[in-house]
Every structure is written in C-alpha cells, then in structure tokens.
Design a protein around this motif. Structure first.
Motif, mmCIF file in Angstrom:
data_model
loop_
_atom_site.group_PDB
_atom_site.id
_atom_site.type_symbol
_atom_site.label_atom_id
_atom_site.label_comp_id
_atom_site.label_asym_id
_atom_site.label_seq_id
_atom_site.Cartn_x
_atom_site.Cartn_y
_atom_site.Cartn_z
ATOM 1 N N ARG A 242 -35.174 57.732 0.109
ATOM 2 C CA ARG A 242 -36.303 58.616 0.036
ATOM 3 C C ARG A 242 -36.841 59.225 1.282
ATOM 4 O O ARG A 242 -38.131 59.769 1.134
ATOM 5 N N ARG A 243 -36.396 59.289 2.266
ATOM 6 C CA ARG A 243 -36.773 60.039 3.608
ATOM 7 C C ARG A 243 -35.705 60.129 4.389
ATOM 8 O O ARG A 243 -34.556 59.752 4.149
ATOM 9 N N THR A 260 -39.530 62.441 7.460
ATOM 10 C CA THR A 260 -40.301 63.277 6.151
ATOM 11 C C THR A 260 -39.065 63.037 4.987
ATOM 12 O O THR A 260 -38.651 62.121 4.737
ATOM 13 N N SER A 261 -39.907 63.325 3.694
ATOM 14 C CA SER A 261 -39.293 63.291 2.424
ATOM 15 C C SER A 261 -38.005 63.667 2.403
ATOM 16 O O SER A 261 -37.658 64.807 2.932
ATOM 17 N N SER A 265 -37.771 66.756 -2.178
ATOM 18 C CA SER A 265 -38.922 65.716 -2.409
ATOM 19 C C SER A 265 -38.463 64.823 -3.581
ATOM 20 O O SER A 265 -39.460 64.249 -4.189
ATOM 21 N N TRP A 267 -36.633 61.305 -4.627
ATOM 22 C CA TRP A 267 -36.228 60.201 -4.122
ATOM 23 C C TRP A 267 -35.100 59.994 -5.095
ATOM 24 O O TRP A 267 -35.134 60.452 -6.572
#
Length: 398
Positions: A242-243, A260-261, A265, A267
């Motif tokens: 997720r990041r 950051t994502s 963006s 996940w």
C-alpha cells in the motif's frame, strides 16, 4: 453596409471591409481591415466588435465569413492575451491538487526544461498543431529519446485538455500530433539457471531476504522498502502492498525520503509462496536480534526491511549491493528492476494467468501486462504446439 437584425442594430457577425495605409519608419504599408460585430454589451447595448486584418480583401472576407459562422453557432471565442506559459502556471497551481508529489515534480520538470523555453511565450489561443509538431520534432533532433518526447507530450496534452474543459480553447491542438515511435527495450529477466545462481549468491548477505522477497513477489524497489509488518499477515499468508519509499522535494526544495501511496494509488493484496512467508519470518527474527543489540538506539519504524538500528534502508545502498552481486555472477547489465521482470516471467511460465500476474504486479490493466510480457506467451504457444504434436502422435500411433 453591415447587415441589420430585427432590432435595427448591426447583426452579430456583420462588418465592413476597408483598405488602410499606415506609415512606419518612413515606409508605407497597405492592408485590409474589417471591424466585425461579435455581440452586444448586455448593459449598454453597444456593439462589441473585433478587428480582422489581412494582406488582401479576399483574405479578410474569408475570415469574416468564418467568424460570422462561429458567432451564429455560438462557438466564437474572443482572442485572449494569455500565453501558454501563463496558463501552465495556472494549471500547475490550481488544477493538480490530487496529483501525487512525484508526478507533480515530473510535470514541473518537463515544463521547465522543455515546454516553457520554446512554447511559453506563444499566446494560448494561437497555438497550432503544426507549431507543437515542430516542437516535438526539434526535441527529437536535439537527441531526446522517443520515450521522453512522449512524456513531454503527455504533460502538454493534459494541460491543454484542461484549457478545453474550461473553454479557454475550443479544441486541443496537440491531439493530431504524430509522436516518434517508442521502441520497447528488450526485457532481460533472469532465467532458471541465473535465478538458482542468484539465490546461492545472496545466502548470508545482509539483504538476503529483501532480495529473495523482491524476486518472488515482483514488488517494486520502493514498495519493498516501504513494506510494514502490519501489512504482513502470517496467519492467512498474505501481504498488503500500500505504500512506497520515494525521494521527493520538500516545501523548501530539498530532497528527502518520504513514504507515499503506491503507483496509481491502488493497494493490492498478494498471496506469496510459502517460501516467501518463511523468509519474512526469518527477517523478523533477525530484526528482533538487532533490536536487542541496539537497545535504546533502536528506531521503531515498523518497517520489514531496515538497517541494524531500525531505520529505513537507502535505495542507493540496495542498488550498489545488488550490482556487486550480479556483476560477480557475470551479469553486469542486470538491474534491480529485472527482479520484478523475472518474477513476472516465472509466474507466467509456471501457469499463472495474465489477470493474476497483473494483480500481483499492480499493473493498471491486464492488456498492459500482456503487452509487456507477450514474448513469454509466444514461447508458451510454441511449447503448447509441441505438446499437442506429441499428443497427436500418441493417439494416432504414428
């Protein structure tokens, strides 16, 4: 005489042509001019007129006819003094609030280095397709790669499309431009022998488990460096991606590492092989030893892969360690990102369908995954043909 409407006032789109001569620096210049009514002030009722000029009466008459059609159809736009450079400043400031910092930084770079120097002074509403095409051609002639030219086009096109959306432009002049062909670089994934050799080479290395987890999950470097223990579910055998760790400019213009994502963006949850989960458990045990040795100096970042004090790892440190390993293996051209390609190819060859591989890699579409790794499916088709050939021989007794 200008045509009149039912109110007795000059109709929109009407006007008269006259010949004019002016003297500048002692020289006389003759041209044709028309003052065309494009509307009326809603308060005073007075005519709103625009001037059209040309070298010949015929040229001005043609421009008048075109403007009259636009006025009648309600598509006429008054000329603007705004330059492309001024619009780009507005676009960057007011229309990119949801864009990731890394993406915004890339947009700013392309505008500063390429778009603004050549196109910035041009008035926004006079920008033509040919002017933009000439700009792209000049970038290619100056040595920029087709991929970079495509990136520049993407930024300019997006900015102009926003201008169309808010009626600053009637159409996007970059739509019809022809971009140089981007030749996709040949992928160089590790083959089965090289993967076996690589696994032997990293045994006992301080980043052994990081390299192995990357190779057998296809995570990007930033993603594996940004992975947290809270996203590893040993009970269900899953990992949530997720990041990512990225080097970005802060508000003062200085570069620093930030979390950051992930790209797009989106996940994604993957279910790695049991071997991968086993390596993660060994990494957790090793980290626990480091925590005891570090004592109060331990930094509790919650990261899976850290230095011996718990802080995040530096991407360039991982890169240099990786390059030393593959160079010693006789593969100096292999990049860290090739571990991701190696995973994708191995997954497809092992029987995973493209949709599954797409999800695990975090690609936006399965068609993109197929486009990147299509050569693997070609190979699999040949192998399938050989298997069918053998099957036919067996059933036919030949």
């Amino acid at each position: 005489m200008p045509r009149k409407n039912e109110t007795g006032r000059a109709a929109n789109g009407s006007g008269s042509i006259r010949k004019r001569t002016v003297t500048k620096n002692g020289k006389s210049y003759t041209y044709w001019e028309a003052r065309v009514t494009v509307g009326h002030d809603p308060i005073t009722g007075r005519q709103v007129q625009r001037s059209i000029t040309g070298k010949t009466q015929k040229e001005v008459a043609q421009k008048m006819r075109e403007m009259a059609v636009e006025v009648d159809q309600g598509t006429y736009q008054a000329p603007s003094k705004m330059t492309l450079g001024e619009w780009l400043d507005i676009w960057l400031k007011d229309y990119l609030g949801s864009v990731k910092p890394r993406t915004l930084e890339s947009y700013q770079c392309q505008i500063k280095n390429h778009i603004r120097p050549q196109l910035g002074p041009i008035k926004l509403d006079t920008l033509t397709t040919h002017t933009i095409q000439h700009f792209y051609n000049s970038l290619t002639d100056s040595g920029l790669s087709p991929k970079t030219v495509k990136i520049v086009h993407g930024v300019l096109h997006k900015a102009l499309q926003q201008a169309v959306a808010i009626s600053y432009l009637r159409f996007n002049p970059s739509d019809a431009c022809i971009l140089p062909r981007v030749e996709r670089k040949e992928l160089k994934p590790l083959d089965d022998d090289a993967i076996h050799q690589f696994m032997d080479a990293v045994k006992g290395h301080s980043h052994e488990f990081l390299f192995l987890v990357t190779l057998f999950t296809g995570m990007r470097q930033g993603e594996v460096l940004g992975l947290e223990w809270q996203d590893v579910d040993f009970e269900h055998g899953t990992v949530l991606i997720r990041r990512q760790l990225q080097k970005l400019k802060d508000k003062k213009g200085k570069y620093r590492y930030q979390f950051t994502s992930v790209k797009n963006s989106k996940w994604r949850k993957i279910a790695p092989a049991p071997f991968v989960m086993h390596w993660l458990k060994r990494q957790r045990a090793k980290q626990a030893e480091w925590r005891l040795l570090a004592g109060s100096a331990w930094e509790d970042t919650g990261l899976v892969f850290t230095n011996e004090l718990g802080g995040h790892l530096m991407p360039h440190t991982i890169y240099h360690n990786f390059k030393r390993i593959v160079t010693d293996m006789g593969l100096p051209a292999t990049r860290f990102h090739d571990l991701r390609h190696s995973y994708a190819v191995a997954a497809i060859k092992s029987g995973d369908d493209i949709k599954t591989v797409q999800g695990n890699l975090g690609h936006s579409t399965a068609s993109f995954t197929l486009d990147v790794y299509g050569h693997v499916t070609d190979q699999m088709r040949q192998e399938s043909a050989q298997r069918m050939e053998q099957y036919i021989k067996n059933v036919s007794g030949q």
